[in-house]
Structure formats: C-alpha cells, structure tokens
Write a protein that holds these residues in place. Structure first.
Motif, PDB file in Angstrom:
ATOM      1  N   ARG B 344      21.972  74.976  43.377  1.00 16.91           N
ATOM      2  CA  ARG B 344      21.626  73.715  44.027  1.00 16.91           C
ATOM      3  C   ARG B 344      22.875  72.839  44.014  1.00 16.91           C
ATOM      4  NH1 ARG B 344      16.790  72.410  45.218  1.00 16.91           N
ATOM      5  NH2 ARG B 344      15.774  73.731  43.681  1.00 16.91           N
ATOM      6  N   HIS B 366      20.848  75.505  34.543  1.00 15.99           N
ATOM      7  CA  HIS B 366      19.762  74.551  34.377  1.00 15.99           C
ATOM      8  C   HIS B 366      18.515  75.329  34.057  1.00 15.99           C
ATOM      9  CE1 HIS B 366      19.973  70.209  35.798  1.00 15.99           C
ATOM     10  NE2 HIS B 366      21.098  70.532  35.211  1.00 15.99           N
ATOM     11  N   ASP B 369      15.401  75.707  36.622  1.00 15.17           N
ATOM     12  CA  ASP B 369      15.768  75.448  38.015  1.00 15.17           C
ATOM     13  C   ASP B 369      17.009  76.274  38.330  1.00 15.17           C
ATOM     14  OD1 ASP B 369      15.679  74.425  40.561  1.00 15.17           O
ATOM     15  OD2 ASP B 369      16.724  72.567  40.073  1.00 15.17           O
ATOM     16  N   GLU B 407      19.797  73.999  48.602  1.00 14.13           N
ATOM     17  CA  GLU B 407      19.949  75.324  47.994  1.00 14.13           C
ATOM     18  C   GLU B 407      21.050  76.069  48.726  1.00 14.13           C
ATOM     19  OE1 GLU B 407      16.674  77.904  47.334  1.00 14.13           O
ATOM     20  OE2 GLU B 407      15.390  76.293  46.593  1.00 14.13           O
TER      21      GLU B 407
END
Lengths: 413, 413
Positions: B344, B366, B369, B407
């Motif tokens: 991301r 992360h 995520d 993304e």
C-alpha cells in the motif's frame, strides 16, 4: 491420526528451534565474489562518500544566494570564471556574483552550494551567464557524505549483499569483505529402493531424486551442498553415515524413506550418535508432517519426508531458513526475503484445522486483474505437482480453507 | 526537453527490439550443474515415470472392486497373500479376494488397482485382513506414467530449470542436459573521472561503481560478466574497446559518463564500428532516459546511463531481460519471473505523463495489512537511494502519479 498431533510442533515452534543454531565461521572474500554473501561484521566507512559535493546535473555551480529571485522575466546575471572538469577537483573559489560551468558528476568549488541546470541559463557575451531560475542551497547537488559519512556504519553484519551493496563496497574501495562461510551441508538419501541417477534401476528400484532437488535448494539458500550418497534403511548404516557426515560438514540434510517405519529408524539412528538430541519429531505441516530435527553437538540434522513433493516443501519452508540462519543472514526467517505474488484463488480450497497447509498452485495471468491461482492436485509422491506449480498457497493452522475469489499471497517457488 | 521525447522509444518498443537478438549457442552440462540453466532442446522421456503404479501410502494393495461397499459397520475381508518390499517389483498377481501389504513407494502387483490405508484395516488371525473403507480404482496410487509417459515431451526448450525440474531430470536419468551457454558479457565503464576500485582516487576522481553492480546484475540474470576495464571519454578509445570486446563476447554493456556530451560520444564511437546500427537513443523511462542500444553484427551493445542509480534501474528493467533472452529463456520478458510484492503506497507520488517512472520504495511490514511502500527520494547519482530500497514502483507512461493508500505491486530488487 488426531492424537499424533499432540506431540508435533508448529512451524513457528520449529523456527524458534532453528534460530538457536549458531552461524558458521567467518572468512573474507574479494568484493567481486561478495554478491549474495552475508556480511559478518559491521562495515564502517573510512571516508566521506561523495568525498566532496558533486553536481547531479550539467549546468553552473553557484551560490544559491546569487540566484534568489531570478525568473524567466527577471533573470540574474553571473560571471562564469572557470570550467570545471569531471576528473579534477576545482582549485579555485567562487566569489559573490561568480559561477563556473560544471558537468554532471563534477565537484563543486569553494563558494558554491548549488547548481542551476543549463536549461535555465544562457551564455551571453564576455563570460556573462543569464540565470532564469532561483535555486535553493543544495539543489542539484549530491552533498559530501550524503551516501556515507566517514566513521559511520554503512552496512550491518548479517546483511545479504545485493548488487547495490556491492556497488557501495566498490565506491568505498572495500576490496576484501568479511563474510560468513557458506555452510557446508551433507546431503544423504535413505531408501532401499534408491539407485544413483547414473544407474539404470532394476525392477522395483527408482532413481534418487531428493538428493538433487534438496542440493539445489540448499545452494539456492546460500549453502554448499555435498552429496554424501545413498544409505540403506538400516539403523546402524544410517548412524554411521550421519556421524561421519557431521565430522566435516556444518549440517546434515537427510531425506528419508517415507514409509511408516522409516521415521522411527531415523530417530533411533540419530539417537545412537553421542550428544544427539531429538528436537522435533513431527510438524503440524501438510505436506511435511514426518519431519525430524535433531541437534548433534552444535550441528543440526534435518530429516525430510521421503516423498519428493513433501521433501521440497519442507526444504522451502524450514530447510532454506535454516541454511540462511547458518549462513549468518539476519533475515533468515523473514518472509519478506521470499518472493510473493498476490493472486485471486480460482476455487475453494479446504484445509484441516490444526495444521498449516501448503497447497501448490499454478498462476494464470489475467489482464486488468490479479493472476488466478489454480490449485494443483495430486499425491505428494508425484513430481508433476511441483513441476506444474508456480508457487505455494499457505493456509494457516486455524483456517478451514480459503474461498474461491479470495485475494491470497502466493509464495513463488 | 519535451521535444527530445519525440525520438525516444517506449519500454515496450525496446523490449521488442531486444527480443530480436538470437540466443547464444548450445552446450551440455552435467545435470548436477543444470539448476537455473535454460534448456536448449525439448526433452522427451524415454520411459514411463513411475515405471509402474506405486503406492502413496502404507496399507494393502487390492482390487478396488473387492472393497466396494465396505465401511466401519460392514467391513470387507480379504486374504493377505504376500508382503511387498519397497525395493522389489512384485512377481506375483492378486486374485479376487486377495490383497498384499504394501509400503509407501512400493510397486503394485498385477491384479491390484488401488491401496487401502493401514488406518482403515485390521489384521485378523490366519492372514485375514478386515477392510473398513471402500476405495476407488487408483486411490492412493501414483499411476504408471503419471509424472511422465514414455515418448512424451516432459520439458520444453527455453525452460529455466528449477530444483523441481532438476528432480525430474534425476528421476529420468538424464545426466547430460542440453542447455544454452551462459552469454559472455563484456562490461565496460567510461568516464575520465573513474579509477579501478583497488586504487585510491586522486582529488576529483571517484572509484568505478557501475562495473561491479552491472556485473552482479548480469550474473543474476544468467550471464557471465567479464570486466573489460575502464575507458576514457574519447571516441576512438571507446570504438576500439567496444570493437575488441565484441570479438570474444556475446554482448557488451557500457555504462557511460552521464554528462550531456557523453551520450553523443558513445553514439559516435559505436557508429564508427563496421556493421553498427543504433536501434535506440533515449527511452521514455525515468530514471534511464539516456539509454543506448545498438546492434553490431548480430550482437547487442547496451549503453547505460552513468548515474549509479539510473544504471541499475535500466539494467533491471531492460538489461536483465536482454541477458535472459540471450540465454535462451522462453520467459525472458515475462514479468512473472520477477519477484513482486503487493503493498500500500504510503503517500502520493507524482509522475510526468509520457514516460514510465520507476520510484524506489522501502517496504514497512504491517501486521494484518499489506506492507507500506515508502518512496525513497534522492538524486539518481546517489547510491543511498537504492541501498535503502526494497524495490521499485512502476508508474505507467499515461499516469500522472499514484495516490496515497493505493494498492500497488512492488518489484523487489
């Protein structure tokens, strides 16, 4: 079979055990051989890099102050007093109102703190330069010490050297590089039915496959694979072969016969070696449950399942991180060192809770969307399933499966 | 600068030109050296693999028909007439109502088409086996020829051999493998300011970096890098160095001085070699615009920008695919051979339309995520930007940038 799981370990538990093995010893290599090796000491820069401020553009070196307020409609005018050559350190200083032609890579003279790109200038008569842009201090300049400052640690022990780190070694003139030795790994295959690849199998025999795939995976992870031959499914023969291999190797990887009894023979054979401790006998991994890990002295012995597909998955999941650990790699168990690809699962995949599943998948590229991941089914004794696969889908212990259409990370093999 | 773009080419156009170069010649290697090499001929299996049907479980070989309808509450009863050994081809047949103990990997006798797992059986007295599960024909069996059928093409020319393909070669006893030679690539660096890495630079000089990073990237892509030294920024010297390098190498990779005039010197130097054709002078790539591609005879000469960061990006984007092409790799330009990671974007990244941008990014993991991709800013002459980067974010020609939070697929370096 459920009760077997009680004595088995999770992948994470096994990784923690693998992490307790110490890296092998240290040597030095010429920096031209250093790529993909693991640094064994922190490296301190002996000099500033760049050694002085350098221009990143063709243009005029100047004091930014002399350009303040300059624009297309309101140019500044400077006096070009010299031409800097790319291979000479300028032996003069700029006074206020002066500039010097500088090529990309050239060192800035004293009194200059920035470069205005040639595109924003014009050469008028008599050495006067019209500057049509205001530049900030440091603009278009690679500052002295910006890549590395003298006395600074520039690379940490445990770093695997990529081409860009080799470039840094070159820039700093570090020609002899302290690295971990490549761990020397003995490869043994057990099985009464196995013959070396050069031989024609008699009826009932098959050629040894695992020695070669395991060796390739050891080498890929930075180890030095040494073929130590085939061993019969016999406790004493195996004890002797492993004990001998441990004498002059840093680790042993066995790929065992896969039948029920064979694991026990391996366990007994390892236990018969003085100083042996069985750390793992069975992992909650599919494929790969009958994996064995022992410590003998301070060296690891990894016993892989005999099925070709299972052996390769366990090597990739646990054997390669062990190799990287022995090689001193600070990121031995870091999954981001692996190659992953985001994909969309092409159909539902079931999984039994209480074990981590590795499902082989083939990727099909899809324009405008993620690639489709098609599970490749087939018995783990077959070679075909891995040949047809691009990677593995991991399904965690607690999951019962993954739904069609889910976004998943595929670990590329 | 806009007008320069008119004569420049897109990455896709350059790839099409690179694809016109023919692979180098063919040799053979011992299969133990074959991993990651590229197969130069289709390989046909001389035998069935497995050579007969084999069990994938410990249990009893039987005719599936004899188990039909069997269940926990309604077992079938069979007569165990023999024990199959893992290393012997069974020299007997099963009649109806008969079974034989078979270990994992054992070959099925005539009359058997399936295996019932030992977990679903019990050994009663007098050789009678209770079977509590109905099996289907082929169940728990790796069928004869399921991995490879005699006469079938098992691996195609152009396949890069992974560990699993090496396993197939082993299984088939293919010990001598027809592969493409590794392309022999001459590495030249030009620049009056450069000194070899072993030397202490005089004021104004810097150590050669590109030769070593480029060599590492050539080797990573399957080429054999040969250092051919440093060349002055001089047309005649460069003509002579390139012409000499072409005599006994398959390709030349130059990394040029980066100042404005140098590209022209390189072009003139290449044009002075008989048979030279300049295919590309400038690519709509950032970094990497001043890239040069020439064909001299039938060999490619790739001229990289001199800035260290730019040279590495162009090597990765175009140089490595060229190496793979010369090495005969059928997937030379296939982006799925690269390592990608979904991430991301941590903040907005701008990009100028009309060129493809490669933004260096650092990944921050992360939990729960995607990793965060942080752009690493800095001039392309610095080494730091690539040292701090995990990969590259590509922004297509037509895009003006990518928004924070998007993304993105990061190409891992």
């Amino acid at each position: 079979m459920r009760q077997d799981f009680l004595e088995t370990k999770s992948r994470k538990e096994v990784e923690a055990l693998l992490a307790e093995f110490a890296p092998v010893s240290v040597g030095t290599v010429d920096f031209s051989e250093a790529c993909w090796r693991v640094l064994a000491q922190d490296l301190v820069s002996a000099e500033d890099l760049p050694v002085g401020s350098r221009s990143s553009m063709d243009g005029y070196a100047l004091s930014a102050r002399d350009s303040f307020g300059a624009s297309e409609s309101n140019p500044a005018y400077l006096e070009c007093i010299r031409t800097i050559e790319v291979n000479r350190f300028p032996d003069f200083s700029l006074a206020s109102g002066e500039c010097a032609w500088i090529p990309t890579g050239g060192f800035l003279p004293q009194g200059a703190d920035s470069v205005v790109m040639v595109e924003y200038t014009d050469r008028l008569g008599g050495g006067t330069i019209e500057v049509r842009q205001s530049v900030a201090p440091g603009e278009n300049v690679m500052a002295k010490g910006e890549d590395a400052a003298a006395g600074q640690v520039v690379l940490r022990a445990g770093t695997r050297l990529r081409p860009q780190e080799v470039g840094l070694l070159a820039a700093l003139g570090i020609v002899s590089v302290p690295v971990y030795r490549r761990p020397k790994v003995a490869i043994l295959s057990t099985g009464d039915e196995l013959v070396p690849v050069e031989e024609k199998p008699a009826p009932g025999q098959i050629r040894d496959v695992n020695s070669y795939t395991v060796a390739a995976l050891v080498e890929e992870a930075g180890g030095e694979a040494v073929h130590c031959g085939l061993v019969k499914d016999d406790r004493e023969a195996l004890t002797e072969a492993v004990a001998r291999a441990l004498e002059d190797h840093d680790a042993v990887v066995l790929s065992g016969g896969s039948s029920k009894g064979t694991g026990d023979v391996t366990i007994e054979a390892l236990e018969a070696i003085p100083g042996a401790e069985i750390l793992v006998h069975g992992i909650r991994l599919s494929p790969g449950k009958p994996t064995i890990l022992a410590r003998i002295g301070d060296k690891p012995v990894l016993g892989l399942p005999g099925q070709a597909g299972s052996a390769q998955v366990v090597m990739a999941v646990l054997g390669q991180p062990l190799m990287r650990r022995l090689a001193g790699d600070g990121r031995a168990f870091d999954e981001s060192v692996r190659s992953w690809r985001r994909a969309r699962l092409a159909r539902n995949v079931g999984s039994r809770q209480g074990r981590e599943d590795y499902v082989r998948v083939r990727l099909e590229l899809h324009k405008g969307d993620l690639p489709l991941a098609h599970p490749v089914m087939g018995k783990s004794g077959l070679l075909r399933t891995l040949l047809q696969s691009d990677g593995l889908l991991r399904i965690p212990e607690e999951a019962e499966g993954v739904r069609e259409g889910a976004e998943v990370d595929i670990w590329i093999l």
